[in-house]
Design an enzyme around this catalytic site. Sequence first.
Site, short mmCIF file in Angstrom:
data_model
loop_
_atom_site.label_atom_id
_atom_site.label_comp_id
_atom_site.label_asym_id
_atom_site.label_seq_id
_atom_site.Cartn_x
_atom_site.Cartn_y
_atom_site.Cartn_z
N GLY A 1 -10.07 2.65 -0.29
CA GLY A 1 -10.28 1.92 0.97
C GLY A 1 -10.92 2.94 1.99
N THR A 2 -11.86 2.27 2.53
CA THR A 2 -12.81 3.06 3.25
C THR A 2 -13.01 2.26 4.54
OG1 THR A 2 -14.90 2.01 2.46
CG2 THR A 2 -14.26 4.27 1.69
N GLY A 3 -11.91 1.75 5.10
CA GLY A 3 -11.76 1.15 6.49
C GLY A 3 -11.46 2.56 7.45
N GLY A 4 -11.00 2.05 8.60
CA GLY A 4 -10.77 3.03 9.71
C GLY A 4 -9.97 4.20 9.10
N ILE A 5 -8.81 3.89 8.31
CA ILE A 5 -8.00 5.04 8.03
C ILE A 5 -8.55 5.93 6.92
CG2 ILE A 5 -5.80 5.58 6.84
CD1 ILE A 5 -4.40 3.56 8.29
N LYS B 1 3.83 0.67 6.19
CA LYS B 1 4.51 0.51 7.23
C LYS B 1 5.87 -0.27 6.83
CE LYS B 1 0.95 0.50 10.60
NZ LYS B 1 0.17 -0.42 11.42
N GLY C 1 -8.03 -4.23 10.17
CA GLY C 1 -6.98 -4.37 9.18
C GLY C 1 -5.80 -3.82 9.68
N THR C 2 -5.74 -2.84 10.27
CA THR C 2 -4.45 -2.25 10.99
C THR C 2 -3.90 -3.24 12.01
OG1 THR C 2 -5.13 0.08 10.70
CG2 THR C 2 -3.62 -0.49 12.21
N GLU D 1 -2.32 -6.22 10.45
CA GLU D 1 -0.78 -5.77 10.08
C GLU D 1 -0.07 -5.80 11.07
OE1 GLU D 1 -1.26 -2.34 7.08
OE2 GLU D 1 0.90 -2.94 6.58
N HIS E 1 3.85 -8.31 12.58
CA HIS E 1 4.95 -8.01 13.06
C HIS E 1 5.46 -8.48 14.01
CE1 HIS E 1 4.00 -4.09 10.53
NE2 HIS E 1 5.45 -4.21 10.37
#
Lengths: 357, 357
Positions: free
Chosen positions: B10-14, B151, B218-219, B222, B226
């Site tokens: 995964g090469t998104g933000g995180i 999470k 994506g974060t 997610e 919630h």
Amino acid sequence: MDEVTFAVLGTGGIGRRALEVSQHKEALTPVAACDRHGTAIDFDGLDVDELLAATEGNIDSEPRDGDVATDGGAATAESEGGVKQHGEDEGVVASEQARPSADPIQDVIDRGEEIDAVLLALPNYEHDFIPRVADRFLEGDYSGVLIDVLKRSRVIDMLDERTETFEEQGITFICGAGATPGLLTGAAALAAQSFVEVTDVDIWWGVGLKSGYEDNRGTVREDIAHLPEYDIETARDLSDAEIEAIIDDHEGAIEFEDMEHADDVLLERAGVCDAEDVTVGGILDVRSDEKPTTTTVSVTGTTFDGETATNTFRLDDATSMEANVNGPALGYLKAGVRRNRAGEYGVFGPAELMPGF
Amino acid sequence: MDEVTFAVLGTGGIGRRALEVSQHKEALTPVAACDRHGTAIDFDGLDVDELLAATEGNIDSEPRDGDVATDGGAATAESEGGVKQHGEDEGVVASEQARPSADPIQDVIDRGEEIDAVLLALPNYEHDFIPRVADRFLEGDYSGVLIDVLKRSRVIDMLDERTETFEEQGITFICGAGATPGLLTGAAALAAQSFVEVTDVDIWWGVGLKSGYEDNRGTVREDIAHLPEYDIETARDLSDAEIEAIIDDHEGAIEFEDMEHADDVLLERAGVCDAEDVTVGGILDVRSDEKPTTTTVSVTGTTFDGETATNTFRLDDATSMEANVNGPALGYLKAGVRRNRAGEYGVFGPAELMPGF
């Protein structure tokens, strides 16, 4: 976690509170406790209530060269006067579970196979006192966990020199595992995780010790050794009256700055920062149970995105020194046993271990 | 510590920030990075600067059933418009170090012998997404560390079901190893050490994400899952426009209460408290980099001497979400590799591991 048996060397304030707190912890059974003159051993588990009732305010605590002292202070019960005595008995032998012994440490070593961990609740009256106790366990072929609540930075190096021997013999040595070093060292290591470079760790503690003063005279003596005018040797030689005079001079609350506290080398060995970036100080009030200041760890560093910031960890003033030393000491003891059972041997500090609950 | 090689799925933000932060960490070499369509592998160490420059704002991120998505958001680069593109390339293949792949995960698994740890920087679009990725590594005979920043509480149980297989195969799975769960879970476990009974753990976070918004869609998606009106499935199906509308409704700052956050089960498995005693909430502001509230962990309990008290851990507002996720993620990764090399396998949470620095 499977059941953990442990012994306590020293039945002064820390040793006794460790026995008491262990009653609240799961999977921990105290099986041995000793001071300079006696040993209580019961592999079904010591009767902690009886032992504490028999020894409260009755601490065998005169520091002697190379002896097992307790952290209870410098004067004999006789010289202090007014201290509870049970017949001829002094210290742990006042308990009906204990018997007098010419070599209490050897009693524990001799039963070492049945003891998972040994808490060294001993004051470090000489720099090499804890390392010499470790040597005795090495000579006695002990394998398992040894754990101390030492404060002095220079002791860590002495223990590190023994790493290879510890590894050969299956000893996991956890050093500096009380409140500070210990709980607060671990908190500093966690708080550092936001940063790519840590520039300052500032540990500032407050202790109010009025009701625990009698039981913690050894701890007070060790703290006095951190004052600029004293060192371990000169503090050891102080009479009780001289200690009282020092306390009077400070009106009961003594402030310490730039203490030699092993938090510095323990954080350096965990790679968090240089030892010289760590400062430790605090205020000890022996005339009030209220904390004279709030115990706080401040970790300042730089984030990967270039911000400078300070994360903080703060203990509620209502948590006593005893709660903050003994909870972590037993938590690190459990973590040490887990490591030991997994075959990890050598010297570990609290910044390398998450304590068990 | 000896050199540690790691891959990022995964090469998104995180994922990208993890690569960046690893440049500041000792003994960590990123050797592989992938998204859904491509893989970059270099065992001499990836050129992180080139890879980040090529993929910044160019994230291959459409969630698809069972695919390797990234945490970059829901829309394809095409549908978002205005997103950097390099010819026909989308995502990691924009880097000159990467090549297109029909099965990027398999590329990593095939080189698994040379990879100490794999960071799963993937959003959990389905409950079982992370466990299914773990299954692929099991099928591919990988041994080493798998680490996620998940999470959702319910995912831990799914991983626990695989414990025996992990142990047989030599996998150390570290779950919930970002900021929360992660850094703050560890802080809660430490703060609990003053107490013999913990009654409440309250985790409250603030995130300001203006400049990181594009990279962390994506974060954000997610987090929206919630909100009481949504769940993982309905949030996954939201269009970008619908997400923007939700953000507008909240004027850019969304407050979350009683989130399903794995801190609860991770603290329970560490013996700290019951999962139901843990509450997690916070405020996400996507229109400012300033934190809308200070991230704080409060642990309330009873001491052995009968006091009720609250210890606190506070992150400076100047520490970004990215700093607080990626420092700990790599710290726990190093701790996981150390455990793995010592032969400790199975599933571990952040309350059981002190992260390396």
